[in-house]
Design a protein around this motif. Structure first.
Motif, short mmCIF file in Angstrom:
data_model
loop_
_atom_site.label_atom_id
_atom_site.label_comp_id
_atom_site.label_asym_id
_atom_site.label_seq_id
_atom_site.Cartn_x
_atom_site.Cartn_y
_atom_site.Cartn_z
N ILE A 1 29.30 14.72 26.94
CA ILE A 1 30.39 13.86 27.41
C ILE A 1 30.04 12.39 27.18
CG2 ILE A 1 31.66 13.12 29.45
CD1 ILE A 1 31.50 15.96 30.49
N SER A 2 28.82 11.99 27.56
CA SER A 2 28.42 10.59 27.38
C SER A 2 28.34 10.22 25.90
CB SER A 2 27.08 10.34 28.07
OG SER A 2 26.05 11.14 27.50
N SER A 3 27.89 11.15 25.06
CA SER A 3 27.82 10.87 23.62
C SER A 3 29.22 10.69 23.03
CB SER A 3 27.11 12.02 22.90
OG SER A 3 25.77 12.15 23.33
N TYR A 4 30.16 11.49 23.48
CA TYR A 4 31.53 11.41 22.94
C TYR A 4 32.20 10.10 23.33
CZ TYR A 4 36.33 12.79 21.89
OH TYR A 4 37.61 12.85 21.38
N TYR A 5 31.99 9.67 24.56
CA TYR A 5 32.65 8.45 25.03
C TYR A 5 31.78 7.21 24.91
CZ TYR A 5 36.31 11.42 26.99
OH TYR A 5 37.34 12.31 27.13
N MET A 6 30.64 7.31 24.24
CA MET A 6 29.75 6.17 24.11
C MET A 6 30.40 4.97 23.43
SD MET A 6 26.92 4.87 24.92
CE MET A 6 26.12 6.33 25.58
N PRO A 7 31.18 5.15 22.35
CA PRO A 7 31.84 3.97 21.75
C PRO A 7 32.72 3.22 22.74
CG PRO A 7 31.94 5.83 20.25
CD PRO A 7 31.42 6.36 21.56
N GLN A 8 33.51 3.93 23.53
CA GLN A 8 34.36 3.27 24.52
C GLN A 8 33.53 2.59 25.60
OE1 GLN A 8 34.71 6.23 23.17
NE2 GLN A 8 36.81 7.01 23.20
N ILE A 9 32.40 3.23 25.99
CA ILE A 9 31.54 2.63 27.01
C ILE A 9 30.93 1.33 26.50
CG2 ILE A 9 29.40 2.96 28.32
CD1 ILE A 9 30.02 5.95 28.36
N LEU A 10 30.51 1.33 25.23
CA LEU A 10 29.90 0.12 24.64
C LEU A 10 30.93 -0.99 24.51
CD1 LEU A 10 27.66 1.74 21.87
CD2 LEU A 10 26.94 0.80 24.07
N ASN B 1 31.61 -2.72 27.67
CA ASN B 1 30.52 -3.60 28.10
C ASN B 1 30.37 -4.81 27.19
OD1 ASN B 1 28.66 -2.36 30.42
ND2 ASN B 1 29.49 -0.67 29.21
N GLY B 2 31.40 -5.10 26.38
CA GLY B 2 31.42 -6.35 25.63
C GLY B 2 30.92 -6.28 24.21
N ILE B 3 30.54 -5.10 23.72
CA ILE B 3 30.07 -4.98 22.34
C ILE B 3 31.28 -4.83 21.42
CG2 ILE B 3 28.68 -3.59 20.74
CD1 ILE B 3 26.94 -2.80 23.09
N ASP B 4 31.31 -5.65 20.34
CA ASP B 4 32.48 -5.65 19.47
C ASP B 4 32.64 -4.33 18.73
OD1 ASP B 4 31.23 -6.11 16.53
OD2 ASP B 4 30.09 -7.24 18.04
N SER B 5 33.87 -4.03 18.35
CA SER B 5 34.18 -2.74 17.75
C SER B 5 33.52 -2.55 16.39
CB SER B 5 35.70 -2.60 17.60
OG SER B 5 36.23 -3.68 16.83
N GLU B 6 33.27 -3.66 15.64
CA GLU B 6 32.60 -3.53 14.34
C GLU B 6 31.18 -3.01 14.50
OE1 GLU B 6 34.25 -6.13 15.35
OE2 GLU B 6 35.97 -6.25 13.95
N THR B 7 30.48 -3.52 15.52
CA THR B 7 29.11 -3.07 15.77
C THR B 7 29.10 -1.62 16.24
OG1 THR B 7 28.46 -5.32 16.40
CG2 THR B 7 27.00 -3.51 17.07
#
Length: 258
Positions: A37-46, A49-55
């Motif tokens: 679950i955490s692996s699947y939603y990790m992009p949304q979590i990042l 928390n302020g990390i840009d979508s390109e990264t």
């Protein structure tokens, strides 16, 4: 055999009353489903928390096999601590309360007593690990892709043997010590030390039981095990037998002194 069965049923009943049948499998299940679950939603979590979508887009999504293997590594840390805490007083508590003496003054052998304890620990451990693995497998299949159930089953058996080895250490020190906290500390310490020494002396310790954890992961990641797996399995089973025999001998010696 009938004496052992009566003692085993008693252990199962006590484990139910002490909620071990509830909280130990529940912890393993939560560990199992948290990783996919955490692996699947990790992009949304990042991104939250302020990390840009390109990264975030540059981060590689783990494969289904990697997720399953990572879940096993969680059992090797938190799972071992949970089992050590759950079983550390399985004999030491009865020694302190005197209930063990009340059982052993009856026509009950030390072997039956210890084997009933070990069997109860084994059943709960295998059930908890199996529930956790099934939870991981299900959510990995829903969110990512399905991993071969044959690989899941094989890795489960290999990793279960590693946990049974650690259970046997817990049982032995529960016979030797009255300090319940010390028993859990020793079990976790032995697991960490053995893994460390095996990693440093990998060429000379191909038989080490701690290799079972890495072998279980390799089965998931590579679909095959090393040539030394059967050696590790046989040696581990022999050591488990020795630890159980030592537990019987230790129980006789300690309770005769008391």
């Amino acid at each position: 055999m009938s004496t052992w069965m009566l003692l085993f049923r008693k252990e199962m009943l006590e484990s139910t009353r002490n909620f071990k049948w509830l909280w130990i499998p529940l912890v393993f299940l939560l560990l199992g489903i948290s990783n996919p679950i955490s692996s699947y939603y990790m992009p949304q979590i990042l991104e939250a928390n302020g990390i840009d979508s390109e990264t975030v887009a540059l981060l590689a999504m783990p494969t289904a096999a990697e997720i399953m293997a990572k879940s096993l590594s969680q059992y090797g840390t938190i799972g071992i601590i949970v089992l050590a805490l759950g079983f550390m007083g399985i004999i030491a508590t009865e020694r302190q309360s005197g209930s063990a003496i009340m059982v052993l003054v009856k026509p009950v052998s030390y072997t039956s007593y210890i084997m009933a304890k070990w069997s109860a620990m084994a059943v709960i451990t295998v059930a908890a690990l199996g529930l956790g693995q099934l939870g991981t497998w299900y959510y990995t299949g829903v969110l990512f892709e399905t991993v071969s159930f044959q690989l899941i089953w094989t890795s489960f058996l290999v990793y279960a043997l590693w946990l049974l080895f650690l259970n046997s250490i817990t049982l032995l020190f529960s016979c030797l010590l009255k300090s319940i906290g010390g028993i859990a500390f020793i079990t976790v310490g032995v697991a960490a030390l053995l893994s460390l020494v095996t990693g440093l002396l990998s060429e000379w310790m191909k038989w080490s039981p701690s290799r079972l954890s890495s072998e279980a992961g390799n089965l998931l990641l590579e679909g095959q095990s090393s040539n030394d797996l059967w050696l590790v399995i046989v040696v581990t089973m022999i050591i488990i037998g020795g630890l159980v025999v030592a537990s019987v001998a230790a129980s006789k010696r300690m309770w005769k002194r008391e």
